[in-house]
Write a protein that holds these residues in place. Sequence first.
Motif, PDB file in Angstrom:
ATOM      1  N   SER A 268       0.828  -1.213   0.000  1.00  0.00           N
ATOM      2  CA  SER A 268       0.000   0.000   0.000  1.00  0.00           C
ATOM      3  C   SER A 268       0.862   1.263   0.000  1.00  0.00           C
ATOM      4  CB  SER A 268      -0.927  -0.004   1.215  1.00  0.00           C
ATOM      5  OG  SER A 268      -0.175  -0.078   2.421  1.00  0.00           O
ATOM      6  N   GLY A 269       2.008   1.218   0.683  1.00  0.00           N
ATOM      7  CA  GLY A 269       2.893   2.375   0.707  1.00  0.00           C
ATOM      8  C   GLY A 269       3.459   2.690  -0.668  1.00  0.00           C
ATOM      9  N   GLN A 270       3.831   1.674  -1.424  1.00  0.00           N
ATOM     10  CA  GLN A 270       4.338   1.890  -2.772  1.00  0.00           C
ATOM     11  C   GLN A 270       3.239   2.376  -3.707  1.00  0.00           C
ATOM     12  OE1 GLN A 270       6.646  -1.340  -4.328  1.00  0.00           O
ATOM     13  NE2 GLN A 270       7.786  -1.659  -2.413  1.00  0.00           N
ATOM     14  N   PHE A 271       2.011   1.908  -3.500  1.00  0.00           N
ATOM     15  CA  PHE A 271       0.872   2.427  -4.261  1.00  0.00           C
ATOM     16  C   PHE A 271       0.748   3.934  -4.041  1.00  0.00           C
ATOM     17  CE2 PHE A 271      -0.809  -1.598  -5.567  1.00  0.00           C
ATOM     18  CZ  PHE A 271      -1.779  -1.315  -6.524  1.00  0.00           C
ATOM     19  N   ASN A 272       0.837   4.355  -2.794  1.00  0.00           N
ATOM     20  CA  ASN A 272       0.710   5.764  -2.460  1.00  0.00           C
ATOM     21  C   ASN A 272       1.831   6.583  -3.080  1.00  0.00           C
ATOM     22  OD1 ASN A 272      -0.392   8.024  -1.024  1.00  0.00           O
ATOM     23  ND2 ASN A 272       1.253   7.800   0.489  1.00  0.00           N
ATOM     24  N   ALA A 273       3.064   6.079  -3.006  1.00  0.00           N
ATOM     25  CA  ALA A 273       4.212   6.803  -3.567  1.00  0.00           C
ATOM     26  C   ALA A 273       4.108   6.894  -5.086  1.00  0.00           C
ATOM     27  CB  ALA A 273       5.506   6.104  -3.167  1.00  0.00           C
ATOM     28  N   GLU A 274       3.698   5.810  -5.740  1.00  0.00           N
ATOM     29  CA  GLU A 274       3.567   5.820  -7.199  1.00  0.00           C
ATOM     30  C   GLU A 274       2.469   6.778  -7.646  1.00  0.00           C
ATOM     31  OE1 GLU A 274       4.411   4.735 -11.140  1.00  0.00           O
ATOM     32  OE2 GLU A 274       5.517   4.356  -9.281  1.00  0.00           O
ATOM     33  N   LEU A 275       1.380   6.831  -6.893  1.00  0.00           N
ATOM     34  CA  LEU A 275       0.283   7.743  -7.237  1.00  0.00           C
ATOM     35  C   LEU A 275       0.742   9.190  -7.183  1.00  0.00           C
ATOM     36  CD1 LEU A 275      -2.698   8.212  -7.891  1.00  0.00           C
ATOM     37  CD2 LEU A 275      -3.172   8.139  -5.424  1.00  0.00           C
ATOM     38  N   HIS A 276       1.481   9.561  -6.149  1.00  0.00           N
ATOM     39  CA  HIS A 276       1.979  10.937  -6.041  1.00  0.00           C
ATOM     40  C   HIS A 276       3.011  11.229  -7.125  1.00  0.00           C
ATOM     41  CE1 HIS A 276      -0.175  12.003  -2.421  1.00  0.00           C
ATOM     42  NE2 HIS A 276       0.276  10.927  -1.789  1.00  0.00           N
ATOM     43  N   ASP A 277       3.821  10.256  -7.495  1.00  0.00           N
ATOM     44  CA  ASP A 277       4.777  10.461  -8.580  1.00  0.00           C
ATOM     45  C   ASP A 277       4.066  10.745  -9.897  1.00  0.00           C
ATOM     46  OD1 ASP A 277       6.999  10.188  -7.033  1.00  0.00           O
ATOM     47  OD2 ASP A 277       7.362   8.078  -7.518  1.00  0.00           O
ATOM     48  N   ARG A 278       2.955  10.032 -10.148  1.00  0.00           N
ATOM     49  CA  ARG A 278       2.202  10.272 -11.381  1.00  0.00           C
ATOM     50  C   ARG A 278       1.589  11.676 -11.379  1.00  0.00           C
ATOM     51  NH1 ARG A 278       0.314   5.282 -13.559  1.00  0.00           N
ATOM     52  NH2 ARG A 278       1.902   3.706 -13.094  1.00  0.00           N
ATOM     53  N   PHE A 279       1.094  12.117 -10.209  1.00  0.00           N
ATOM     54  CA  PHE A 279       0.517  13.459 -10.124  1.00  0.00           C
ATOM     55  C   PHE A 279       1.575  14.549 -10.333  1.00  0.00           C
ATOM     56  CE2 PHE A 279      -3.147  11.829  -7.319  1.00  0.00           C
ATOM     57  CZ  PHE A 279      -3.988  11.764  -8.414  1.00  0.00           C
ATOM     58  N   LEU A 280       2.774  14.321  -9.805  1.00  0.00           N
ATOM     59  CA  LEU A 280       3.813  15.345  -9.848  1.00  0.00           C
ATOM     60  C   LEU A 280       4.622  15.339 -11.140  1.00  0.00           C
ATOM     61  CD1 LEU A 280       5.170  15.138  -6.191  1.00  0.00           C
ATOM     62  CD2 LEU A 280       3.872  17.006  -7.221  1.00  0.00           C
ATOM     63  N   ALA A 281       4.509  14.267 -11.934  1.00  0.00           N
ATOM     64  CA  ALA A 281       5.298  14.177 -13.164  1.00  0.00           C
ATOM     65  C   ALA A 281       5.080  15.374 -14.095  1.00  0.00           C
ATOM     66  CB  ALA A 281       4.995  12.863 -13.882  1.00  0.00           C
TER      67      ALA A 281
END
Length: 389
Positions: A268-281
Amino acid sequence: MGSIDRYIFRTTLASFALVLVSLTGVIWITQALRGIDLMTSQGQTIITFLGITGLVIPALVLIIAPIALMIAVSHTLNKLATDSEIIVMNAAGFSPFRLFRPFFYATCVVALLVAFIGSYLAPDGMRRIKQWDAEITADVLTNILQPGRFAQLDQNLTIRIRERAPGGVLKGIFVDDRRDPKERITIIADHGTVLKNESGSYLVLEDGNLERFEAGKRDPALVAFGRYAFDMSKFSNRGRDVALGIRERYLWELISAADDDPVFKQLSGQFNAELHDRFLAPVYPFAFAVLTFAFLGTPRTTRQSRNFSIGGSILAVFGLRMAGFACSVMTVKTPAMALVQYSMLFAAIAVGLWMIISGIVVEPPPALMEAINRSNARLARLFGRPATA
């Protein structure tokens, strides 16, 4: 958009495209060389090799695009400064913030490209790679059948090939089939190929002999054939579902991840980090463009050195990206670090815009310049030749 804006806009995007293609091509080659074993050890064609390695390009573009934009903005500003066009524009009433407008338009194009790649194209390519790779590694015809080895596919089925030739051709094929208790079939073929279609997988043997021992008969039946299809569908696993990882998920799948998803439960932590990376890209291109323009966009004379500003812009962009990577890693275990990453990016954009609006010229500190001049004078005295009369 005026003629000057169109000129700067076209120049920036043309430079961006050239840098993006060049950097992506170089990095893609280094990545593609790792998959060369698809052709050598697994007998895949060049089309398969290029297809699998080419699907990683969107993921590379996602990281390289902001850096390519920074280089493009630097190149365009340096070109305008070398030709004294920035000074002329400033004398005509163009403020640094007004000059930033075409660069902002170019950044919007790059940001839209990054947003599309990050939300759909890159994860789609990654999941295609995973599915394609699963078909290759799961298929017994390309994974288990190794040259010079007897492969026990079933309790009563043994196959051996002598070598693999280019184009997926198998040479020196031996098949011993004892699955039917009423007969035993032994096949020796000069060469063969793998045929896969909707009805299944087949080992098409050519130029060989088939020897059949039937129960209750004394002599075997020997048949010479020019072409014979041996059914291998039972040993092909092409239809198995592939479990998708985090990077293979589309943006909307990350947003609405099901609570009972086994991958989400475990990571779940990696899901959260990947989601924020997609938003910030898509935000990184704006931050890189603003910082680069803040360091290099102010008007200067041709006698004023731009080396310090170029070095400062590189350090600022590099530091911001490395800090972003660090925050992304820490977000896995500490979700609050995502807020730090958001704050850091938007603070960098705000500071850069403030420098542009204020017209701040980034120059080396006087103390540093004095130290450099003293050092140059000392070196000149040590290594310089004395003047002759």
